[in-house]
Design a protein around this motif. Structure first.
Motif: not given
Ligand code: AMP
Ligand code: MG
Length: 344
Positions: A49, A52, A56, A62, A111
């Motif tokens: 998270r 991420e 952003k 990505a 990620i």
């Protein structure tokens, strides 16, 4: 969100600021911090998270994986699969501006690696970066602390310009010493491959690993790079930029600068110390002595951002031969100028 900027003196590190930064990282927040290469935008590398948020905040594509920053070799072994003998030899350059790509361990969120099975690791030398990672006691994922596509930030002001209001803390440790990003070498396969040139050059790495090769894209501009990040438009100032290389570079810059000035454009010139006097009628920033490529790499991104702050319309820059550190510098400059280069 209010963005705090807290100064830290490298010679006498303020532990409270480091603790504050480490707490934020552990809570899944973002912290910008200095490294010897450029400023990084850090998040817990084990928290998907939090990572991420990096994508952003920077508007990062990505498919462009992150580098994990560690503060000890022990940390490395929890994050990667096999470490080959070749990689152990290069580890002598750690801590320092070198990133190695390994097969990843299960601990790492997808990620971070953009879904791939390899992970990039760096052990930075900067004392502030080191203390922050040590205090957080987790690997810190940290790409450059800029909006994607812009020149990398080499000081806290440049980070603030891009990320004000988007992150809670910027640790200000003054200018980054090296000024361009780390050398990235893929050590996950049999033949070590340089994916991005940096402070450690091909010529230097070859003395340690004679069989190291350059990624095809670093030899031929038309080839697709193996490292996802290398394929994007990058390091771009707002102004249009053009590079000139060769004995007559300065004459050509002089002619075009006057031409553009007559068209009502504000012209910015990036050239070497011995030529700078010629361009008194223009906004100039010196690359220093041509023999001192370390200074040129130190000042390059800072200068591009300064050109933007001055509001120049066009930047005319003198380039260098693509040998040793010159290759790393030109790798950045050509991307800044979207390949707009003239050899004279
Ligand atoms: P930065 O945004 O300056 O931190 O750049 C990180 C660079 O490392 C980018 O060019 C990435 O594509 C590259 N990179 C990160 N992880 C990997 C990986 N696992 N394999 C290949 N390149 C990587
Ligand atoms: Mg970057």
């Amino acid at each position: 969100m209010k963005t705090l900027v807290k100064k830290v003196n490298r010679e006498n590190i303020n532990k409270d600021v480091i603790k504050h930064g480490a707490e934020l990282i552990k809570k899944g927040e973002l912290v910008a911090f200095p490294t010897e290469t450029v400023y990084g935008l850090g998040a817990s590398g084990l928290n998907g998270r939090a990572c991420e948020k990096i994508f952003k905040t920077k508007n990062r594509p990505a498919d462009n994986p992150l580098i994990l920053h560690i503060s000890s070799i022990d940390m490395l072994y929890t994050l990667v699969g096999e470490v080959r003998e070749d990689a152990k030899k290069l580890m002598h350059l750690w801590p320092g501006p070198l990133t190695m790509v390994f097969k990843k361990s299960k601990l790492i969120p997808d990620i971070v690696t953009a879904g791939g099975d390899t992970v990039a690791i760096r052990f930075p030398e900067d004392r502030i970066a080191h203390e922050l990672i040590k205090e957080a006691n987790i690997p810190i994922a940290a790409p450059s602390a800029n909006i994607s596509g812009r020149p990398s930030p080499t000081n806290a002001e440049d980070v603030y310009y891009d990320l004000e209001g988007k992150i809670p803390l910027i640790i200000d440790g003054g200018p980054s010493n090296i000024g361009i990003e780390s050398t990235v070498i893929d050590m996950s396969e049999e033949i070590p491959t340089i994916l991005r040139p940096g402070f450690y050059t091909y010529e230097y790495i070859r003395e340690i690993l004679p069989h190291v090769i350059l990624d095809d894209a670093l030899v031929d501009d038309k080839k697709i790079p193996k490292s996802p990040g290398q394929k994007y438009r990058h390091y771009a100032p707002k102004a249009q930029m053009k590079i000139f290389v060769g004995f007559e570079a300065s004459d050509r810059i002089y002619d075009i600068a006057n031409e553009q000035k007559n068209l009502g454009k504000k012209v910015g010139i990036l050239t070497f110390e011995d030529k700078i006097d010629r361009f008194k009628d223009f906004y100039t920033i010196s690359f220093g002595q041509k023999s001192d490529l370390r200074y040129m790499s130190h000042i390059l991104f800072t200068a591009l951002r300064q050109m933007d702050r001055e509001g120049v319309d066009i930047i005319l820059a003198e380039g260098v031969n693509e040998k040793n550190l010159g290759k790393s510098i030109m790798n950045r400059m050509k991307k800044s100028a979207s390949g707009n280069i003239e050899y004279l």
